[in-house]
Design an enzyme around this catalytic site. Structure first.
Site, short mmCIF file in Angstrom:
data_model
loop_
_atom_site.label_atom_id
_atom_site.label_comp_id
_atom_site.label_asym_id
_atom_site.label_seq_id
_atom_site.Cartn_x
_atom_site.Cartn_y
_atom_site.Cartn_z
CG HIS A 99 -0.42 0.38 2.49
ND1 HIS A 99 0.00 -0.53 3.44
CD2 HIS A 99 -0.20 1.61 3.04
CE1 HIS A 99 0.42 0.12 4.51
NE2 HIS A 99 0.32 1.41 4.29
CG ASP A 148 -0.21 -3.93 2.70
OD1 ASP A 148 0.34 -3.48 1.67
OD2 ASP A 148 -0.41 -3.25 3.73
CB SER A 245 2.90 2.21 6.02
OG SER A 245 1.67 2.54 6.61
N GLY A 246 5.05 -0.26 6.14
CA GLY A 246 6.12 -0.93 5.43
C GLY A 246 7.29 -1.32 6.30
#
Length: 303
Positions: A99, A148, A245-246
């Site tokens: 994402h 994801d 995120s990530g």
């Protein structure tokens, strides 16, 4: 059969069934255990006072304490250039969340900062690399963050040092649920409503939360996929947040000094809310996908 097809078949058929770690064959060692430099830090319980995705409820990390955590950056980002986190898993591959690329129309604008703890004072150990390609799971869906997971190939490999080390990716044999000492790290927001990211890498200790509980009424009923992990605390207070995120969910091996990246920061309802812990993509579940795509896309890009 052409040369490329033969190489792909050989690779998939058995020349490499695991990730190869070129840093002396090691991965997951923090600076105090690194063969490059002797340093001592305390990794025990600490008092938390910080953020989320940039970590909420965390503290500033010591220099080079998480040497595989990277910042994926975009020149258009107003957040110190930071866009998403990631984990360096080979000399030229970074593991992150799919994402992170939802709003990226041109991946060639992205670059990756490796070996830095503080953006405004990156230090001599930090390097930057352009992005060669991004590989996103073919079944990824933004609507519910399914699958994801993504890989970023760097334009040029990096060399290991006391500031740059490789992450160990949780393999299918690891009993992740038994791991006790787990942490998150990122440059994201340090408070749930903050619009700013952290200049310094933040870290926080978290607990793995039973997936069945996480998927139950009052938590995330029916929203957790079989390949997700949940981590944080039932009462909230400590969590990942926007900008994290990530980045990795990391747990120390119960019988060794090294650390495993067991999850990829994916999503959560708000930041640090009670019964709304961070949701992570299980790296163990996607281990074969990671190995396969690193090999195949490396061969394609080299041909």
């Amino acid at each position: 059969m052409n040369r490329l097809s033969l190489l792909v078949l050989l690779t998939v058929a058995g020349l490499a069934h695991s990730i190869q770690y070129p840093c002396g064959g090691s991965c997951g060692y923090r600076v105090s255990q690194s063969p490059y430099r002797s340093m001592t830090y305390s990794y025990g319980n600490v008092a938390y006072d910080d953020d989320m995705t940039r970590v909420v409820g965390g503290v500033g990390a010591a220099e080079a304490s998480w040497p595989w955590v990277v910042s994926i950056q975009h020149p258009g980002s107003p957040k110190l250039g930071h866009w998403c986190g990631g984990s360096l898993i080979s000399a030229d591959w970074v593991l992150t969340a799919a994402h992170c690329f939802d709003k990226i129309e041109n991946v060639s604008l992205l670059y990756v900062v490796i070996g830095a703890t503080q953006f405004t004072k990156p230090g001599l150990g930090a390097v930057a690399r352009d992005v060669k390609q991004v590989v996103i799971h073919r079944y990824y869906k933004r609507v519910d963050y399914r699958y994801d997971v993504a890989l970023v190939q760097l334009e040029r490999p990096v060399e290991c040092s006391s500031y740059i080390q490789l992450a160990c990716v949780a393999d299918p044999t690891l009993r992740v649920s038994n791991l006790k000492n787990c942490w998150i790290a990122g440059w994201g927001a340090t408070t749930a409503r903050s619009q700013d990211y952290s200049d310094r890498l933040q870290e926080a200790k978290v607990q793995l939360i039973d997936v069945k509980l996480c998927n139950s009424t009052g938590w995330y009923p029916g929203e957790i996929h079989p390949y997700n992990l949940c981590a944080g605390y039932p009462q909230g207070t400590i969590d990942a947040c926007q900008g994290d995120s990530g980045g990795p969910l990391m747990c120390q091996d119960n019988d060794a000094e090294y650390w495993w990246v067991v999850g990829i920061t994916s999503w959560g309802e708000g930041c640090a809310r009670p019964k709304q812990p961070g949701v992570y993509t299980s790296t163990q579940h996607f281990y074969d996908w990671i190995v396969y795509n690193m090999r195949v896309h490396a061969i394609e890009s080299a041909s």
